[in-house]
Structures are given as C-alpha cells and as structure tokens.
Design a protein around this motif. Structure first.
Motif, PDB file in Angstrom:
ATOM      1  N   LEU A   1       1.162   3.954  -3.148  1.00  0.00           N
ATOM      2  CA  LEU A   1       0.703   5.286  -2.919  1.00  0.00           C
ATOM      3  C   LEU A   1       2.004   6.306  -2.986  1.00  0.00           C
ATOM      4  O   LEU A   1       1.750   7.486  -3.396  1.00  0.00           O
ATOM      5  CB  LEU A   1       0.140   5.514  -1.382  1.00  0.00           C
ATOM      6  CG  LEU A   1      -1.236   4.763  -1.302  1.00  0.00           C
ATOM      7  CD1 LEU A   1      -1.571   4.774   0.184  1.00  0.00           C
ATOM      8  CD2 LEU A   1      -2.410   5.512  -2.003  1.00  0.00           C
TER       9      LEU A   1
ATOM     10  N   HIS B   1       1.919   9.396  -5.326  1.00  0.00           N
ATOM     11  CA  HIS B   1       2.100  10.771  -4.794  1.00  0.00           C
ATOM     12  C   HIS B   1       3.298  11.386  -5.753  1.00  0.00           C
ATOM     13  O   HIS B   1       3.006  12.786  -6.101  1.00  0.00           O
ATOM     14  CB  HIS B   1       2.577  10.591  -3.420  1.00  0.00           C
ATOM     15  CG  HIS B   1       2.760  12.007  -2.800  1.00  0.00           C
ATOM     16  ND1 HIS B   1       1.741  12.879  -2.473  1.00  0.00           N
ATOM     17  CD2 HIS B   1       3.848  12.350  -2.186  1.00  0.00           C
ATOM     18  CE1 HIS B   1       2.335  13.903  -1.733  1.00  0.00           C
ATOM     19  NE2 HIS B   1       3.793  13.742  -1.666  1.00  0.00           N
TER      20      HIS B   1
ATOM     21  N   HIS C   1       0.968  -1.196   0.076  1.00  0.00           N
ATOM     22  CA  HIS C   1      -0.046  -0.133  -0.018  1.00  0.00           C
ATOM     23  C   HIS C   1       0.708   1.470  -0.173  1.00  0.00           C
ATOM     24  O   HIS C   1       0.513   2.128  -1.008  1.00  0.00           O
ATOM     25  CB  HIS C   1      -0.709   0.025   1.145  1.00  0.00           C
ATOM     26  CG  HIS C   1      -1.967  -0.998   1.081  1.00  0.00           C
ATOM     27  ND1 HIS C   1      -2.630  -1.638   2.235  1.00  0.00           N
ATOM     28  CD2 HIS C   1      -2.632  -1.941   0.207  1.00  0.00           C
ATOM     29  CE1 HIS C   1      -3.437  -2.643   2.018  1.00  0.00           C
ATOM     30  NE2 HIS C   1      -3.419  -2.771   0.596  1.00  0.00           N
TER      31      HIS C   1
END
Length: 166
Positions: free
Chosen positions: A28, A32, A24
């Motif tokens: 992410l 980002h 995760h």
C-alpha cells in the motif's frame, strides 16, 4: 537457509500476522507514493528515487553501476529508467572518463528543477503515510528494524545474488 530435505520452519500465528501486516503496508505504501508522484510530478516513484540519488552525488553525477546499487534495482531496469529520464531531458549519460566501458548518469538542471518541484509533495506523502502515524520511539524502532533486515539481505561476500549485479 533451509535445505530442501528438511521440514520447513513454518511461521507461528504472531509471525504470520506480522508478515502479512508488513506485506500489506509495504504494498500500500509503494502504491500510495507512486500514485502521488504520478499525479503531481508525472513520474513513477523509482524515477524520483533515481533523481534524488543523482542530486546528492558530487556534481550530480554517478556511475551507472553505483546508481543501480544505491537504488537497489537491476542494471536492465536502470538502463530503461535512465533512457526515459533522458527523453524527458532530466538526465543525460556520458562515457566515464576513467573507464571506457562505464557510463555516468548526470542530473540536468531541468531534472533538478523537476525534483525540487516534486519533493515537497513527496515528503508530505511520506510524512502522512509513516511519520505522522508513529511516535518518535516507533520511528526509531522502525529504522533500526529496517536496517537489520536490509543488512541481512545484502551480504558482503562475492557472488551474492543482488539486483544491481543482475
């Protein structure tokens, strides 16, 4: 490596939680950083990384094979990325003088200017996403852990299946 005829060594509950947290967070984080660079510098994260590698090379020049190895990407992906960076005027390619089969990628002055403009926002995004959230001890542990993982995935023996060899 597990042989196909052996029972798999399944992850226990704690290992599964750790693995999923890593998946995760890494997904992410890459999203980002990619969105920040697309928004602020009009380039994907992988292109930024290539410009950084070239900026740190002597004479801002690196053989394409070495650049692929440093960036941990396939030669095909590198070739496509360099073509796009050439189109933007940020990189140029030249034949390698010592090896007629090889090519060098060279960071142009315009590419260096783009990199200098993109770096402050990128560093701020990295700092906000990782370093501002971790204690100095956690930062050190993360660095040590990632080094161990990288070394295990990058065997030195010939014939290893590594991205830059594909």
């Amino acid at each position: 490596m597990t042989k196909h005829n052996e029972d798999p060594r399944w992850l226990n509950d704690e290992e599964r939680r750790t693995w999923l947290a890593y998946l995760h967070a890494s997904t992410l984080l890459e999203d980002h950083l990619d969105r920040q660079l697309q928004r602020d510098a009009k380039m994907p994260h992988v292109y930024y990384g290539l410009l950084v590698h070239l900026s740190q090379a002597p004479r801002r020049t690196m053989r394409m094979t070495e650049l692929a190895r440093n960036a941990k990407i396939t030669r095909s992906r590198l070739s496509h990325a360099i073509a796009r960076l050439e189109k933007s005027g940020w990189v140029r390619r030249e034949d390698c003088p010592s090896d007629k089969r090889g090519q060098n990628a060279i960071l142009t002055d315009e590419g260096m200017d783009v990199l200098k403009g993109a770096a402050p926002g990128h560093v701020a995004a990295v700092r906000q996403a990782i370093f501002d959230r971790l204690s100095p001890e956690q930062q050190k542990s993360l660095g040590e852990i990632m080094q161990i993982v990288a070394e295990g995935l990058q065997p030195a023996e010939a014939g290893a299946d590594l991205p830059w060899l594909r």
